[in-house]
Design an enzyme around this catalytic site. Sequence first.
Site, PDB file in Angstrom:
ATOM      1  N   ASP A  33       1.659  20.515 -20.168  1.00  0.00           N
ATOM      2  CA  ASP A  33       0.957  19.265 -20.462  1.00  0.00           C
ATOM      3  C   ASP A  33       1.896  18.456 -21.347  1.00  0.00           C
ATOM      4  OD1 ASP A  33      -0.497  17.166 -21.478  1.00  0.00           O
ATOM      5  OD2 ASP A  33      -2.333  18.322 -21.766  1.00  0.00           O
ATOM      6  N   ARG A  42     -13.341  15.566 -33.711  1.00  0.00           N
ATOM      7  CA  ARG A  42     -12.688  16.635 -32.957  1.00  0.00           C
ATOM      8  C   ARG A  42     -13.156  17.958 -33.553  1.00  0.00           C
ATOM      9  NH1 ARG A  42     -10.375  14.935 -28.140  1.00  0.00           N
ATOM     10  NH2 ARG A  42     -12.619  14.928 -28.093  1.00  0.00           N
ATOM     11  N   PHE A  94     -19.064  14.775 -25.952  1.00  0.00           N
ATOM     12  CA  PHE A  94     -18.674  13.919 -27.077  1.00  0.00           C
ATOM     13  C   PHE A  94     -18.568  12.453 -26.698  1.00  0.00           C
ATOM     14  CE2 PHE A  94     -14.462  13.671 -25.303  1.00  0.00           C
ATOM     15  CZ  PHE A  94     -14.317  14.889 -24.652  1.00  0.00           C
ATOM     16  N   TYR A 141       0.842  -1.206   0.000  1.00  0.00           N
ATOM     17  CA  TYR A 141       0.000   0.000   0.000  1.00  0.00           C
ATOM     18  C   TYR A 141       0.873   1.251   0.000  1.00  0.00           C
ATOM     19  CZ  TYR A 141      -3.710   3.275   0.774  1.00  0.00           C
ATOM     20  OH  TYR A 141      -4.583   4.303   0.598  1.00  0.00           O
ATOM     21  N   PHE A 161      -7.532  21.843 -24.372  1.00  0.00           N
ATOM     22  CA  PHE A 161      -7.850  20.420 -24.479  1.00  0.00           C
ATOM     23  C   PHE A 161      -9.081  20.177 -23.623  1.00  0.00           C
ATOM     24  CE2 PHE A 161      -7.776  15.892 -23.607  1.00  0.00           C
ATOM     25  CZ  PHE A 161      -7.813  15.446 -24.907  1.00  0.00           C
ATOM     26  N   THR A 162      -9.913  19.223 -24.054  1.00  0.00           N
ATOM     27  CA  THR A 162     -11.240  19.037 -23.455  1.00  0.00           C
ATOM     28  C   THR A 162     -11.191  18.876 -21.935  1.00  0.00           C
ATOM     29  OG1 THR A 162     -11.021  16.696 -24.018  1.00  0.00           O
ATOM     30  CG2 THR A 162     -12.260  18.075 -25.541  1.00  0.00           C
ATOM     31  N   LYS A 190      -0.005   7.844 -23.384  1.00  0.00           N
ATOM     32  CA  LYS A 190       0.385   8.170 -24.763  1.00  0.00           C
ATOM     33  C   LYS A 190       1.880   7.864 -24.957  1.00  0.00           C
ATOM     34  CE  LYS A 190      -3.569  10.648 -24.290  1.00  0.00           C
ATOM     35  NZ  LYS A 190      -4.408  10.578 -23.087  1.00  0.00           N
TER      36      LYS A 190
HETATM   37  C1  P71 Z   1      -6.856  11.389 -26.644  1.00  0.00           C
HETATM   38  C2  P71 Z   1      -6.929  11.532 -25.183  1.00  0.00           C
HETATM   39  C3  P71 Z   1      -7.961  10.744 -24.424  1.00  0.00           C
HETATM   40  C4  P71 Z   1      -9.208  11.532 -24.547  1.00  0.00           C
HETATM   41  C5  P71 Z   1      -9.508  12.487 -23.598  1.00  0.00           C
HETATM   42  C6  P71 Z   1     -10.613  13.284 -23.767  1.00  0.00           C
HETATM   43  C7  P71 Z   1     -11.390  13.154 -24.906  1.00  0.00           C
HETATM   44  C8  P71 Z   1     -11.108  12.168 -25.820  1.00  0.00           C
HETATM   45  C9  P71 Z   1     -10.010  11.371 -25.646  1.00  0.00           C
HETATM   46  C10 P71 Z   1      -6.006  12.802 -23.381  1.00  0.00           C
HETATM   47  C11 P71 Z   1      -5.245  13.932 -22.989  1.00  0.00           C
HETATM   48  C12 P71 Z   1      -4.471  14.672 -23.939  1.00  0.00           C
HETATM   49  C13 P71 Z   1      -3.810  15.816 -23.545  1.00  0.00           C
HETATM   50  C14 P71 Z   1      -3.034  16.627 -24.506  1.00  0.00           C
HETATM   51  C15 P71 Z   1      -4.611  15.526 -21.328  1.00  0.00           C
HETATM   52  C16 P71 Z   1      -5.288  14.385 -21.655  1.00  0.00           C
HETATM   53  C17 P71 Z   1      -6.073  13.677 -20.606  1.00  0.00           C
HETATM   54  N1  P71 Z   1      -6.145  12.469 -24.651  1.00  0.00           N
HETATM   55  N2  P71 Z   1      -3.898  16.220 -22.245  1.00  0.00           N
HETATM   56  O1  P71 Z   1      -6.167  12.208 -27.287  1.00  0.00           O
HETATM   57  O2  P71 Z   1      -4.378  14.288 -25.217  1.00  0.00           O
HETATM   58  O3  P71 Z   1      -5.408  12.532 -20.227  1.00  0.00           O
HETATM   59  O4  P71 Z   1      -7.016  10.741 -20.902  1.00  0.00           O
HETATM   60  O5  P71 Z   1      -5.098  10.264 -19.382  1.00  0.00           O
HETATM   61  O6  P71 Z   1      -7.008  11.573 -18.561  1.00  0.00           O
HETATM   62  O7  P71 Z   1      -7.468  10.458 -27.174  1.00  0.00           O
HETATM   63  P1  P71 Z   1      -6.185  11.205 -19.739  1.00  0.00           P
END
Ligand code: P71
Length: 461
Positions: free
Chosen positions: A219, A386, A453, A76, A128-129, A262
């Site tokens: 980021d 997107r 979305f 833990y 970013f979303t 990623k």
């Molecule tokens: C991508 C994602 C995953 C995603 C997130 C939201 C909507 C659709 C798909 C995530 C990112 C990202 C950047 C630049 C933060 C996050 C969040 N991307 N910054 O591209 O690209 O990270 O998903 O691990 O929580 O499909 P998280």
Amino acid sequence: MPHTIKQSWAEPYKIKMVEPVFITTREEREQALQQAGYNTFLLRSEDVYIDLLTDSGTSAMSDRQWAGLMLGDEAYAGSRNFYHLEEAVRKYYGYRYLVPTHQGRGAEHIISQILIKKGDVIPGNMYFTTTRLHQELAGGKFVDVIIDEAHDPESTYPFKGDVDLDKLQQVIDMYGAERIPYVAIATTVNMAGGQPISLANLRQVRELTARYGIKIIHDMTRVAENAFMIQQKEEGYAAKSVAEITREICDLTDGATMSAKKDAMVNIGGFLALNDADLYDEARNMVVIYEGLHTYGGMAGRDMEALAIGIAESLQDDHIRARVGQVHYLGNKLHEYGVPIVKPVGTHGVFIDARAFLPHLSQDVFPAQALAAELYLDSGVRTMERGVVSAGRNRETGEHNYPKLELVRLTIPRRVYTQAHMDVVAESVASVLAERDRIKGLKMVYEPKYLRFFQARFEPL
Ligand code: P71
């Protein structure tokens, strides 16, 4: 001229294990799409042939990463894998303090809650979303200060992730430095099409913010890919390694949020990294409320081990050359077929310009959403909208945000698909292009409150 003949790159690995994929019939896909409300997020993976929804958590781990899973210390508190991860973050990225989180948005939540007060303004190189939503939920407002070229799919400027320094200066003059807790800098800029920021520009952003005592929160989700583009395109960096350039980027910032799903090629995980001891103290305290103890933050020990190994692999020059090389292979192929795509091709996917692809559809019938549905119907290839659906509604007026970019993203997972898969994808897009006139728009029939979305449902018009 043998050196001009030898131009091809190849993957710096061979395949040890395979996972079968299955092609469905058009009738099966029609049914699946209808059940999914014409939203590719709501399809079952089993109904997908080639999955280009995202590069997030979908990459293939190496044999070393899999071996790392077996070394998981699931204590833990104080797991040895946490210390390995901390060591990797310090060594490769240079940040002093590490707070693991379950994924990127966990880190965004913590940093937003700690740094943003009600009425604050956060300038950044495009939204970013999830990032913007956490800024808003903390009482802040995001302001886009990216260069205009980033909003133009036709502009071939090599660093479309750059900040417009005049726009940033105007935001500072308008709101005052005390209302700007930090500037949000993404490497690379996802919503612009996976576009990099240059080191020259980041250095200028650092100089400007330093004058006002404003932090930079990075980021760093795709920092290795951004570093590779600097190596390829920015003057003075051709002889530097991707690892060296990555370190140079991180050193210009005060802290970072990371979605490790990623660049770092793990299926789940992320972190917040900081240099300031007091901020770290606050973050370490907050992580126990929402994520877990500060030595695991929502990750299993084994996942932290795989991540520590993945960070090192992500910065190897031959890895990143093949990764981005594959994305560019698909991009070039689509371009040759006459498919309108965002230029230059980004690093994690190819983005189709849905407005140019479907000029007969207005943005209020969701052209990118309709095109993503059509591509799935044609070949079982899953992509992601997107555009206006992703952009959501304005928090104050309740109207749709109409972004300039109305895109369909073909996102390539790392080390997963072959060049032959890319050929099949390109041919499918080209055949949909040939019949684009009959594609109709969509009507939104269900709209969730947050990040619509993901779960919105549509019907054909
Ligand atoms: C991508 C994602 C995953 C995603 C997130 C939201 C909507 C659709 C798909 C995530 C990112 C990202 C950047 C630049 C933060 C996050 C969040 N991307 N910054 O591209 O690209 O990270 O998903 O691990 O929580 O499909 P998280």
